[in-house]
Design a protein around this motif. Sequence first.
Motif, PDB file in Angstrom:
ATOM      1  N   PRO A   1     -10.605  11.272 -63.700  1.00 20.63           N
ATOM      2  CA  PRO A   1      -9.826  10.044 -63.950  1.00 20.63           C
ATOM      3  C   PRO A   1      -8.935   9.710 -62.753  1.00 20.63           C
ATOM      4  O   PRO A   1      -8.440  10.597 -62.056  1.00 20.63           O
ATOM      5  N   LEU A   2      -8.746   8.432 -62.519  1.00 23.92           N
ATOM      6  CA  LEU A   2      -7.899   7.986 -61.415  1.00 23.92           C
ATOM      7  C   LEU A   2      -6.483   8.522 -61.560  1.00 23.92           C
ATOM      8  O   LEU A   2      -5.828   8.821 -60.571  1.00 23.92           O
ATOM      9  N   LYS A   3      -6.037   8.692 -62.794  1.00 17.51           N
ATOM     10  CA  LYS A   3      -4.696   9.240 -63.041  1.00 17.51           C
ATOM     11  C   LYS A   3      -4.571  10.639 -62.433  1.00 17.51           C
ATOM     12  O   LYS A   3      -3.565  10.957 -61.787  1.00 17.51           O
ATOM     13  N   ASP A   4      -5.597  11.473 -62.587  1.00 14.79           N
ATOM     14  CA  ASP A   4      -5.578  12.825 -62.016  1.00 14.79           C
ATOM     15  C   ASP A   4      -5.611  12.788 -60.489  1.00 14.79           C
ATOM     16  O   ASP A   4      -4.956  13.597 -59.820  1.00 14.79           O
ATOM     17  N   ILE A   5      -6.367  11.859 -59.938  1.00 16.98           N
ATOM     18  CA  ILE A   5      -6.439  11.727 -58.475  1.00 16.98           C
ATOM     19  C   ILE A   5      -5.078  11.345 -57.915  1.00 16.98           C
ATOM     20  O   ILE A   5      -4.612  11.914 -56.931  1.00 16.98           O
ATOM     21  N   VAL A   6      -4.414  10.388 -58.553  1.00 24.39           N
ATOM     22  CA  VAL A   6      -3.090   9.946 -58.102  1.00 24.39           C
ATOM     23  C   VAL A   6      -2.085  11.087 -58.218  1.00 24.39           C
ATOM     24  O   VAL A   6      -1.260  11.303 -57.327  1.00 24.39           O
ATOM     25  N   ARG A   7      -2.149  11.857 -59.304  1.00 27.86           N
ATOM     26  CA  ARG A   7      -1.244  12.994 -59.484  1.00 27.86           C
ATOM     27  C   ARG A   7      -1.462  14.040 -58.381  1.00 27.86           C
ATOM     28  O   ARG A   7      -0.506  14.552 -57.802  1.00 27.86           O
ATOM     29  N   GLN A   8      -2.730  14.334 -58.059  1.00 25.10           N
ATOM     30  CA  GLN A   8      -3.032  15.311 -57.005  1.00 25.10           C
ATOM     31  C   GLN A   8      -2.536  14.821 -55.646  1.00 25.10           C
ATOM     32  O   GLN A   8      -1.999  15.601 -54.854  1.00 25.10           O
ATOM     33  N   LEU A   9      -2.727  13.529 -55.369  1.00 24.73           N
ATOM     34  CA  LEU A   9      -2.222  12.972 -54.112  1.00 24.73           C
ATOM     35  C   LEU A   9      -0.704  13.093 -54.027  1.00 24.73           C
ATOM     36  O   LEU A   9      -0.154  13.438 -52.976  1.00 24.73           O
ATOM     37  N   TYR A  10      -0.029  12.815 -55.122  1.00 23.82           N
ATOM     38  CA  TYR A  10       1.426  12.934 -55.151  1.00 23.82           C
ATOM     39  C   TYR A  10       1.845  14.380 -54.879  1.00 23.82           C
ATOM     40  O   TYR A  10       2.732  14.637 -54.064  1.00 23.82           O
ATOM     41  N   GLU A  11       1.212  15.316 -55.553  1.00 25.18           N
ATOM     42  CA  GLU A  11       1.569  16.722 -55.369  1.00 25.18           C
ATOM     43  C   GLU A  11       1.274  17.199 -53.953  1.00 25.18           C
ATOM     44  O   GLU A  11       2.020  17.994 -53.388  1.00 25.18           O
ATOM     45  N   LEU A  12       0.201  16.713 -53.363  1.00 24.10           N
ATOM     46  CA  LEU A  12      -0.188  17.149 -52.026  1.00 24.10           C
ATOM     47  C   LEU A  12       0.689  16.525 -50.949  1.00 24.10           C
ATOM     48  O   LEU A  12       1.160  17.213 -50.045  1.00 24.10           O
ATOM     49  N   TRP A  13       0.938  15.209 -51.038  1.00 26.23           N
ATOM     50  CA  TRP A  13       1.640  14.514 -49.967  1.00 26.23           C
ATOM     51  C   TRP A  13       3.153  14.462 -50.152  1.00 26.23           C
ATOM     52  O   TRP A  13       3.887  14.498 -49.171  1.00 26.23           O
ATOM     53  N   ILE A  14       3.630  14.351 -51.367  1.00 23.86           N
ATOM     54  CA  ILE A  14       5.069  14.222 -51.581  1.00 23.86           C
ATOM     55  C   ILE A  14       5.701  15.591 -51.809  1.00 23.86           C
ATOM     56  O   ILE A  14       6.685  15.946 -51.175  1.00 23.86           O
TER      57      ILE A  14
ATOM     58  N   ASP B   1       2.799  20.285 -48.593  1.00 21.29           N
ATOM     59  CA  ASP B   1       3.068  20.333 -47.159  1.00 21.29           C
ATOM     60  C   ASP B   1       1.988  19.641 -46.324  1.00 21.29           C
ATOM     61  O   ASP B   1       1.800  19.963 -45.158  1.00 21.29           O
ATOM     62  N   ALA B   2       1.298  18.675 -46.891  1.00 22.64           N
ATOM     63  CA  ALA B   2       0.239  17.988 -46.152  1.00 22.64           C
ATOM     64  C   ALA B   2       0.803  17.212 -44.961  1.00 22.64           C
ATOM     65  O   ALA B   2       0.174  17.155 -43.908  1.00 22.64           O
ATOM     66  N   ARG B   3       1.978  16.642 -45.119  1.00 19.72           N
ATOM     67  CA  ARG B   3       2.573  15.882 -44.014  1.00 19.72           C
ATOM     68  C   ARG B   3       2.885  16.780 -42.824  1.00 19.72           C
ATOM     69  O   ARG B   3       2.727  16.371 -41.683  1.00 19.72           O
ATOM     70  N   SER B   4       3.317  18.015 -43.080  1.00 23.04           N
ATOM     71  CA  SER B   4       3.623  18.917 -41.972  1.00 23.04           C
ATOM     72  C   SER B   4       2.363  19.347 -41.234  1.00 23.04           C
ATOM     73  O   SER B   4       2.418  19.699 -40.062  1.00 23.04           O
ATOM     74  N   GLN B   5       1.223  19.317 -41.909  1.00 25.27           N
ATOM     75  CA  GLN B   5      -0.030  19.683 -41.261  1.00 25.27           C
ATOM     76  C   GLN B   5      -0.698  18.482 -40.591  1.00 25.27           C
ATOM     77  O   GLN B   5      -1.607  18.655 -39.785  1.00 25.27           O
TER      78      GLN B   5
END
Length: 176
Positions: A42-55, A58-62
Motif C-alpha cells: 500500500p502507498l501508505k506503507d511506502i510513505v511511512r518507510q520513506l518518512y522513517e528512512l529520510w526523516i 540516517d539516509a540524508r547523512s549517507q
Amino acid sequence: RRARTPRLRSALRAVASLWLFVVIIAGWWIGSAGSESTFFPPLKDIVRQLYELWIVGDARSQLTPSLQNFAFGYTIAAVTGVVFGALLWSLRPVKEAVSPYLYFLYVLPAPVLIPAAMTIFGIGSAMKVVIIAFAAVWPTLLNTLDGMRGVDPVKLDTARVLGLSGFRVVRSVVLP
C-alpha cells in the motif's frame, strides 16, 4: 487589483497542471489500500518507510558522500572525455588505431570492473569514483568526437588559412 490578477492566473495554471498528478496519487492510495503483497505494498506503507528512512533515519547523512563521489567521478569523466576526444579528433591516425579499443571499452559494463577496482583501489571512495568516471567517460568522449567531426570544413580551412594554431582552432572554431 491588476497586479494580483496575473499572479492569480499563474497560480491557477499551476494548480490546474497538477490535477493529473493528484488523481494518480489518490487512485494509487485508494487502489493499494487493501494490498498485502510484498511486491505491491500500500502507498501508505511506502510513505511511512520513506518518512522513517529520510526523516528519522540516517539516509540524508549517507547522501552527501554519494553525491560527492558522483561529482568527482563525473568531473573526471567530463574533463577526460573532452580532452581525449579533442586529441583523438586532431590526431586522426591515433584515433583510427585506438577506435576499436574505445568502442570495446564503451560497451563493457562498468559493474564488471568492480572486482578489479576493489583489488586495485580497495573498498572506499576512490573505487567508487573510478567506477563512476569509467562509466561516464565513454559517452562524453564519443560525443566529443562526433561533435567535432560535425564542424563545418570551410570554417576549419579558414582557420588554417588565417594561421591559427591547433589549440586556437579547437578553442575558437571547434568547441563553439
